[in-house]
Design an enzyme around this catalytic site. Structure first.
Site, PDB file in Angstrom:
ATOM      1  N   HIS A  41      13.231  11.640   4.352  1.00 22.57           N
ATOM      2  CA  HIS A  41      12.628  12.894   4.772  1.00 22.57           C
ATOM      3  C   HIS A  41      12.435  13.882   3.636  1.00 22.57           C
ATOM      4  O   HIS A  41      11.341  14.405   3.461  1.00 22.57           O
ATOM      5  CB  HIS A  41      13.274  13.532   5.984  1.00 22.57           C
ATOM      6  CG  HIS A  41      12.301  14.516   6.558  1.00 22.57           C
ATOM      7  ND1 HIS A  41      11.243  14.128   7.354  1.00 22.57           N
ATOM      8  CD2 HIS A  41      12.112  15.832   6.319  1.00 22.57           C
ATOM      9  CE1 HIS A  41      10.477  15.165   7.599  1.00 22.57           C
ATOM     10  NE2 HIS A  41      10.974  16.207   6.995  1.00 22.57           N
TER      11      HIS A  41
ATOM     12  N   HIS B  61       0.846  -1.193   0.000  1.00 13.64           N
ATOM     13  CA  HIS B  61       0.000   0.000   0.000  1.00 13.64           C
ATOM     14  C   HIS B  61       0.886   1.249   0.000  1.00 13.64           C
ATOM     15  O   HIS B  61       0.664   2.181  -0.785  1.00 13.64           O
ATOM     16  CB  HIS B  61      -0.921  -0.007   1.219  1.00 13.64           C
ATOM     17  CG  HIS B  61      -1.538   1.319   1.553  1.00 13.64           C
ATOM     18  ND1 HIS B  61      -2.538   1.894   0.792  1.00 13.64           N
ATOM     19  CD2 HIS B  61      -1.281   2.208   2.541  1.00 13.64           C
ATOM     20  CE1 HIS B  61      -2.882   3.059   1.312  1.00 13.64           C
ATOM     21  NE2 HIS B  61      -2.120   3.291   2.377  1.00 13.64           N
TER      22      HIS B  61
ATOM     23  N   ASP C 298       6.683  22.990 -25.179  1.00 14.43           N
ATOM     24  CA  ASP C 298       6.656  21.602 -24.695  1.00 14.43           C
ATOM     25  C   ASP C 298       7.688  21.490 -23.588  1.00 14.43           C
ATOM     26  O   ASP C 298       8.315  22.474 -23.214  1.00 14.43           O
ATOM     27  CB  ASP C 298       6.998  20.624 -25.846  1.00 14.43           C
ATOM     28  CG  ASP C 298       6.406  19.228 -25.591  1.00 14.43           C
ATOM     29  OD1 ASP C 298       6.650  18.686 -24.500  1.00 14.43           O
ATOM     30  OD2 ASP C 298       5.702  18.714 -26.476  1.00 14.43           O
TER      31      ASP C 298
ATOM     32  N   TYR D  60       8.857  15.869   1.518  1.00 17.64           N
ATOM     33  CA  TYR D  60       8.641  17.194   0.928  1.00 17.64           C
ATOM     34  C   TYR D  60       8.481  17.122  -0.579  1.00 17.64           C
ATOM     35  O   TYR D  60       7.841  17.980  -1.181  1.00 17.64           O
ATOM     36  CB  TYR D  60       9.752  18.149   1.367  1.00 17.64           C
ATOM     37  CG  TYR D  60       9.603  18.410   2.840  1.00 17.64           C
ATOM     38  CD1 TYR D  60       8.569  19.228   3.286  1.00 17.64           C
ATOM     39  CD2 TYR D  60      10.385  17.768   3.775  1.00 17.64           C
ATOM     40  CE1 TYR D  60       8.354  19.410   4.627  1.00 17.64           C
ATOM     41  CE2 TYR D  60      10.170  17.949   5.125  1.00 17.64           C
ATOM     42  CZ  TYR D  60       9.154  18.768   5.549  1.00 17.64           C
ATOM     43  OH  TYR D  60       8.920  18.936   6.880  1.00 17.64           O
TER      44      TYR D  60
ATOM     45  N   THR E  74       6.838  26.605   7.488  1.00 20.18           N
ATOM     46  CA  THR E  74       5.530  26.005   7.205  1.00 20.18           C
ATOM     47  C   THR E  74       4.419  26.898   7.752  1.00 20.18           C
ATOM     48  O   THR E  74       3.404  27.120   7.092  1.00 20.18           O
ATOM     49  CB  THR E  74       5.432  24.594   7.821  1.00 20.18           C
ATOM     50  OG1 THR E  74       6.612  23.871   7.477  1.00 20.18           O
ATOM     51  CG2 THR E  74       4.225  23.860   7.290  1.00 20.18           C
TER      52      THR E  74
ATOM     53  N   SER F  18      13.049   6.619 -13.064  1.00 25.19           N
ATOM     54  CA  SER F  18      11.970   7.388 -13.674  1.00 25.19           C
ATOM     55  C   SER F  18      11.839   8.761 -13.019  1.00 25.19           C
ATOM     56  O   SER F  18      11.723   9.787 -13.705  1.00 25.19           O
ATOM     57  CB  SER F  18      10.668   6.598 -13.545  1.00 25.19           C
ATOM     58  OG  SER F  18       9.560   7.445 -13.719  1.00 25.19           O
ATOM     59  N   SER F  19      11.888   8.788 -11.691  1.00 24.92           N
ATOM     60  CA  SER F  19      11.747  10.064 -10.982  1.00 24.92           C
ATOM     61  C   SER F  19      12.886  11.022 -11.322  1.00 24.92           C
ATOM     62  O   SER F  19      12.676  12.213 -11.508  1.00 24.92           O
ATOM     63  CB  SER F  19      11.771   9.846  -9.471  1.00 24.92           C
ATOM     64  OG  SER F  19      10.668   9.105  -9.084  1.00 24.92           O
TER      65      SER F  19
ATOM     66  N   SER G 246      -1.284  27.427  -3.729  1.00 25.57           N
ATOM     67  CA  SER G 246      -0.944  28.839  -3.948  1.00 25.57           C
ATOM     68  C   SER G 246      -1.508  29.373  -5.259  1.00 25.57           C
ATOM     69  O   SER G 246      -1.614  30.574  -5.450  1.00 25.57           O
ATOM     70  CB  SER G 246       0.574  29.029  -3.942  1.00 25.57           C
ATOM     71  OG  SER G 246       1.114  28.587  -2.722  1.00 25.57           O
TER      72      SER G 246
ATOM     73  N   ARG H  90       1.682   0.476  15.377  1.00 27.43           N
ATOM     74  CA  ARG H  90       1.301   0.396  13.969  1.00 27.43           C
ATOM     75  C   ARG H  90       1.698  -0.966  13.412  1.00 27.43           C
ATOM     76  O   ARG H  90       2.400  -1.732  14.042  1.00 27.43           O
ATOM     77  CB  ARG H  90       1.974   1.519  13.184  1.00 27.43           C
ATOM     78  CG  ARG H  90       3.478   1.452  13.216  1.00 27.43           C
ATOM     79  CD  ARG H  90       4.118   2.696  12.647  1.00 27.43           C
ATOM     80  NE  ARG H  90       3.955   2.764  11.202  1.00 27.43           N
ATOM     81  CZ  ARG H  90       4.813   3.410  10.382  1.00 27.43           C
ATOM     82  NH1 ARG H  90       5.843   4.046  10.883  1.00 27.43           N
ATOM     83  NH2 ARG H  90       4.617   3.441   9.091  1.00 27.43           N
TER      84      ARG H  90
ATOM     85  N   GLU I 230      11.956  13.068   0.744  1.00 24.07           N
ATOM     86  CA  GLU I 230      10.860  12.443  -0.007  1.00 24.07           C
ATOM     87  C   GLU I 230       9.493  12.960   0.465  1.00 24.07           C
ATOM     88  O   GLU I 230       8.585  13.172  -0.328  1.00 24.07           O
ATOM     89  CB  GLU I 230      10.945  10.919   0.156  1.00 24.07           C
ATOM     90  CG  GLU I 230       9.744  10.136  -0.377  1.00 24.07           C
ATOM     91  CD  GLU I 230       9.604  10.162  -1.881  1.00 24.07           C
ATOM     92  OE1 GLU I 230      10.600  10.501  -2.553  1.00 24.07           O
ATOM     93  OE2 GLU I 230       8.513   9.861  -2.383  1.00 24.07           O
TER      94      GLU I 230
ATOM     95  N   HIS J 100      14.875  12.266  12.923  1.00 20.75           N
ATOM     96  CA  HIS J 100      13.679  12.316  13.771  1.00 20.75           C
ATOM     97  C   HIS J 100      12.732  11.147  13.476  1.00 20.75           C
ATOM     98  O   HIS J 100      11.762  10.956  14.185  1.00 20.75           O
ATOM     99  CB  HIS J 100      12.958  13.664  13.672  1.00 20.75           C
ATOM    100  CG  HIS J 100      12.318  13.940  12.352  1.00 20.75           C
ATOM    101  ND1 HIS J 100      12.217  15.190  11.814  1.00 20.75           N
ATOM    102  CD2 HIS J 100      11.731  13.135  11.454  1.00 20.75           C
ATOM    103  CE1 HIS J 100      11.612  15.135  10.659  1.00 20.75           C
ATOM    104  NE2 HIS J 100      11.304  13.902  10.414  1.00 20.75           N
ATOM    105  N   HIS J 101      13.019  10.388  12.422  1.00 12.79           N
ATOM    106  CA  HIS J 101      12.228   9.190  12.152  1.00 12.79           C
ATOM    107  C   HIS J 101      12.705   8.014  12.986  1.00 12.79           C
ATOM    108  O   HIS J 101      12.126   6.936  12.925  1.00 12.79           O
ATOM    109  CB  HIS J 101      12.329   8.810  10.672  1.00 12.79           C
ATOM    110  CG  HIS J 101      11.687   9.804   9.767  1.00 12.79           C
ATOM    111  ND1 HIS J 101      10.380   9.712   9.368  1.00 12.79           N
ATOM    112  CD2 HIS J 101      12.161  10.931   9.188  1.00 12.79           C
ATOM    113  CE1 HIS J 101      10.082  10.734   8.577  1.00 12.79           C
ATOM    114  NE2 HIS J 101      11.148  11.486   8.461  1.00 12.79           N
TER     115      HIS J 101
ATOM    116  N   LYS K  31       3.744  29.790   5.532  1.00  6.90           N
ATOM    117  CA  LYS K  31       2.910  29.462   4.372  1.00  6.90           C
ATOM    118  C   LYS K  31       1.433  29.444   4.755  1.00  6.90           C
ATOM    119  O   LYS K  31       0.596  30.008   4.052  1.00  6.90           O
ATOM    120  CB  LYS K  31       3.312  28.104   3.773  1.00  6.90           C
ATOM    121  CG  LYS K  31       4.736  28.073   3.266  1.00  6.90           C
ATOM    122  CD  LYS K  31       4.986  26.956   2.274  1.00  6.90           C
ATOM    123  CE  LYS K  31       4.367  27.236   0.933  1.00  6.90           C
ATOM    124  NZ  LYS K  31       5.060  28.270   0.163  1.00  6.90           N
TER     125      LYS K  31
ATOM    126  N   TRP L 252       7.493  -0.596   3.977  1.00  5.65           N
ATOM    127  CA  TRP L 252       8.037   0.070   2.789  1.00  5.65           C
ATOM    128  C   TRP L 252       9.435   0.611   3.076  1.00  5.65           C
ATOM    129  O   TRP L 252      10.212   0.856   2.154  1.00  5.65           O
ATOM    130  CB  TRP L 252       7.116   1.189   2.298  1.00  5.65           C
ATOM    131  CG  TRP L 252       7.237   2.483   3.037  1.00  5.65           C
ATOM    132  CD1 TRP L 252       6.678   2.782   4.238  1.00  5.65           C
ATOM    133  CD2 TRP L 252       7.964   3.648   2.625  1.00  5.65           C
ATOM    134  NE1 TRP L 252       7.003   4.061   4.598  1.00  5.65           N
ATOM    135  CE2 TRP L 252       7.789   4.627   3.630  1.00  5.65           C
ATOM    136  CE3 TRP L 252       8.725   3.985   1.505  1.00  5.65           C
ATOM    137  CZ2 TRP L 252       8.366   5.896   3.553  1.00  5.65           C
ATOM    138  CZ3 TRP L 252       9.296   5.254   1.433  1.00  5.65           C
ATOM    139  CH2 TRP L 252       9.116   6.186   2.443  1.00  5.65           C
TER     140      TRP L 252
END
Ligand SMILES: [Cu+2]
Lengths: 534, 285
Positions: free
Chosen positions: A260, A84, A113, A264, A335, A176-177, A275, A457, A262, A309-310, A338, A149
């Site tokens: 991390h 998932h 293009d 963002y 943040t 690809s990314s 915006s 979890r 990722e 922090h993870h 914003k 994951w």
């Protein structure tokens, strides 16, 4: 690549010379080099993955509907949570934003293009193969990947024959990314219309430009991490195996150095979308454009120095914990700016509530809730309780679902008439909005309570004191899931036909940007003559 | 949107009293250790700060939604920046963050201070059970989920799990510690990473193969405290509960004597490093 191709007359359409029109039949898609066709493929692929990943989430929530093990084996349950996440992150959210970038960046910067159309084709067509590979592992005798994951070793090394397939699929997604990111950077840097300086670019383009740099910086790090896993497994290296002198925690450091930013990567383009939309339907210019851009850049910078922090519970030195706590708390500042600036944009505006605006406002509320729980998670001592509990699950789903996914839906509702040339069914879209908003809160808000009460979890079964909120959460999940069928129907309807959209689409609002100067749908080569930006 | 607010308000209203293990539990347990109370206090502090900020920000958004509607003839203003305002809402959050960071840092320093412990227990995670070794005494044993839970947790077992006491949270051999003692826990693992978590103690820490982590707790009230493995560790990750019995001094001493007596009887098995030896000890009881 020159920015101006000043031949021909303004308003000169592609259909004047046929060899520039799209190919017929399947060749149009397989050999696509047009940014709009590739954007469409990305978006449809993303939608398909959204449903596949959603189905997996529903299997998870169905098993968690009540205590006891009713439906699936625990190993298969772990496969579902793992898949998932991989499908939603790499298959749904990221490709959706790349699709939006493909469609909108050339339109917003006045280019004909994307800069590198063949690489664009390649980067898209890698994805179906990558996901076929990944999803095919579900049919292996040993089952699919089930280590989460994040693929922490040593657990990841117990995966069996699905292991190399999963890693190869991740390599493909990363390639690809990176290609998509290179394309965005080259396009934005070289193909802006004359007069469009960097600080005149729409915020969506800014969000994507910075995201593209993040992608180039961190996808190779992920590739490195999973490659080391691979050599540990097959070639006897011991990068992450303590028995051979390696360190399993090092994997986590490397992984989250990717992981991390990722986060963002999945939210900065969403900031851009919001915006764009809020000013349009507030009939007022974006408050503090420059600060908004600097805030995105600041968040991107900070994203590189907060990774640990993870993993506060792995046992880091005190100084390390302090550093990562403080740097993480700092992210709240840009943040917050914003959020405040979006609010200030609406303040004293003249608001209407078309579907894109509804989703953008919901984003504002619920992304902020995710931000709050993020701030709480930054506080190391409290994190010792929150870590790996359902509180974390609630946190990142608030950021990713009513955050990133709502922003994607807002973007689709905002630009869909521009893409298809047809308005969509506003009533149904509003219904889709209300169903989604109500059920998404029913789904994720109780998970805060579960986590605080002590539910870990990634468990297929739980003690009976967690039963009630899990039941509520599962009801929310099914409601949210089925509401998305409505979304697919609305999009399909708009592709098929409907009231003709004007060039400006939102005539009552105040849409800014070059995309609204083109016809709906835009001509095949978007801007054949570069527009002049004052 | 109103919904979100209602939740926030509901959350705020229900905060103070939280009976642990009540079915509709909303909040973190206060816990029974000095650290857990400090952590709970920090948690509440940040939560309230967030609630206050949420009320202000969401209030401003809702006010704008209600007040500045195009349908009510609102005309958009033309301002699009204000350096003064933006400086204000950059600086104020920084000040709030500093205010949160200071108590957090103090608590963290306290958490990391494992000196002067009264008792050291080495905890090793296995797929899927815990092993406890009392380093100051000659005691060690495995702790596995109890049989009732194990029978009921099988796929389509057809057992009503609500009828089982402490479903998934009961073990054969709980860890036993004396009340009021500073217990130092050394954590490691035998196979994959696990995480040892008792919410009432406020702490969890990873058990990592090849490495030893430290944490400590000092439980003030006798009782039985339950938790689970918190780090995904494979198929039966959900089935390795942590149960800690906190006993009054004398009862703890009695337990120690009992264990050591058995340890002597099972001298061969007392050096528990292998799975099989552990089974013998477990069976001997
Ligand atoms: Cu475990």
């Amino acid at each position: 690549m020159s920015t101006v191709q000043a031949h021909g007359v303004a308003g000169h359409h592609a259909d004047a010379h046929d060899h520039h029109g799209p190919e017929k039949g399947w060749r149009r898609w397989v050999f696509a080099t047009n940014h709009k066709d590739i954007g469409t493929m990305y978006l449809l692929f993303s939608l398909a993955m959204f449903f596949i990943g959603g189905l997996m989430a529903l299997i998870v929530r169905a098993e968690l509907f009540q205590p006891g093990l009713q439906l699936v084996d625990p190993y298969f349950f772990n496969t579902m949570t793992t898949m998932h996440a991989l499908v939603m992150i790499f298959g749904a959210v990221m490709p959706a934003f790349v699709g939006l970038a493909n469609w909108m960046i050339p339109l917003q910067i006045g280019a004909p293009d994307m800069a590198l159309p063949r690489m664009n084709n390649f980067s898209f067509w890698i994805l179906p193969f990558a996901f076929t590979l990944l999803l095919s592992t579900l049919f292996f005798e040993s089952g699919g990947p089930a280590g989460g994951w994040t693929m922490y070793p040593p657990l990841a090394l117990q995966m069996g024959e699905t292991f190399p397939m999963t890693i190869f699929a991740i390599h493909l997604m990363g390639a690809s990314s990176i290609m998509g990111a290179i394309n965005v950077i080259v396009t934005v840097m070289n193909m802006r219309a004359p007069g469009m300086s960097l600080l005149k670019m729409p915020v969506f383009v800014w969000g994507w430009l910075i995201t593209a740099y993040l992608l180039i910086a961190v996808m190779p790090v992920l590739a490195g991490a999973v490659t080391m896993l691979l050599t540990d497994y097959y070639f006897g290296t011991s990068f992450f195996q303590a028995a051979g002198g390696g360190d399993p925690v090092m994997y986590q450091h490397i992984f989250w150095f990717f992981g991390h930013p990722e986060v963002y990567i999945m939210i900065l383009p969403a900031f851009g979308v919001v915006s764009e939309i809020i000013p349009t339907f507030s009939r007022k210019r974006l408050f503090g454009y420059d600060t908004m851009v600097y805030a995105i850049a600041a968040i991107a910078f900070l994203s590189f120095i907060v990774w640990a922090h993870h993993m506060f519970t792995v046992g880091m030195p005190l100084a390390g914990q302090m550093f990562f706590m403080l740097s993480t708390m700092l992210i709240a500042v840009p943040t917050g700016v914003k959020i405040f600036n979006w609010t200030a944009t609406m303040f004293k505006g003249s608001l209407t509530f078309e579907p894109p605006m509804l989703f953008a406002i919901a984003f504002l509320f619920m992304f902020t809730i995710g931000g709050f729980s993020g701030l709480m998670l930054a506080i190391v001592p409290a994190d010792f309780q929150y870590h790996d509990s359902y509180f974390v699950v609630a946190h990142f789903h608030y950021v990713l679902v009513p955050g990133a996914v709502f922003a994607i839906m807002a973007a689709v509702y905002y630009w869909l008439p521009k893409w298809t040339g047809h308005m969509y069914n506003m009533k149904l879209a509003k219904l889709h909005f209300w169903l989604s908003t109500i059920f998404v809160n029913l789904l994720f808000f109780p998970q805060h309570f579960l986590g605080l009460a002590g539910m870990p979890r990634r468990i297929p079964d739980y003690s009976t004191q967690f039963a009630d909120w899990n039941l509520v959460s599962s009801i929310g999940a099914f409601g949210f899931g089925f509401a998305q069928l409505l979304f697919a129907y609305i999009v399909w309807q708009s592709i098929r036909g409907g009231a003709k959209a004007t060039d400006k689409v939102w005539d009552g609002g105040a849409p800014q940007g070059l995309e609204w100067t083109l016809s709906s749908p835009p001509p095949y080569h978007s801007f054949e003559v570069a527009p002049e930006v004052k | 949107m109103a919904k979100t607010l209602k939740y926030a308000a509901g959350l705020a209203a229900c905060l103070p009293g939280s009976a642990a293990f009540a079915a509709w539990d909303l909040n973190m347990p206060v816990g029974v250790t000095e650290l857990s109370r400090q952590i709970y206090g920090l948690h509440m502090l940040i939560l309230w700060v967030c609630v206050i900020i949420a009320v202000l920000v969401f209030g401003a958004i809702i006010y704008s939604i209600v007040k500045f509607r195009h349908s009510k003839g609102a005309v958009a203003a033309t301002f699009d920046h204000s350096t003064k305002v933006e400086v204000v809402w950059t600086v104020i959050p920084i000040a709030i963050l500093v205010g949160m960071a200071i108590p957090a840092a103090e608590t963290l320093i306290n958490i990391e201070d494992t000196r002067d412990s009264d008792l050291t227990v080495k905890v090793t995670g296995y797929q899927w059970k815990w092993h406890y070794e009392y380093l100051d005494h000659d005691i060690s044993f495995f702790s596995t989920m109890d049989r009732d839970s194990d029978r009921a947790r099988q796929l389509r077992a057809g057992v009503d799990v609500r009828g089982i006491d402490n479903y998934l949270l009961e073990v054969d051999n709980p860890m036993v510690v004396p009340v009021g003692a500073k217990v130092r826990v050394l954590l490691t693992a035998n196979d994959v990473i696990h995480s040892w978590w008792v919410p009432e103690f406020g702490m969890k820490k990873d058990a990592i193969p090849g490495f030893i982590n430290e944490m400590w707790f000092r439980a003030d009230e006798p009782g039985t405290y339950r938790g689970q493995c918190a780090e995904l560790c494979g198929r039966d990750h959900a089935y390795m509960p942590v149960v800690v019995k906190v006993l009054p001094r004398e009862e703890y001493e009695a337990w120690l004597r009992e264990q050591q007596g058995e340890g002597a009887a099972q001298a061969a098995a007392s050096d528990v490093t292998s799975d099989a030896a552990a089974q013998i000890v477990a069976k001997a009881e």
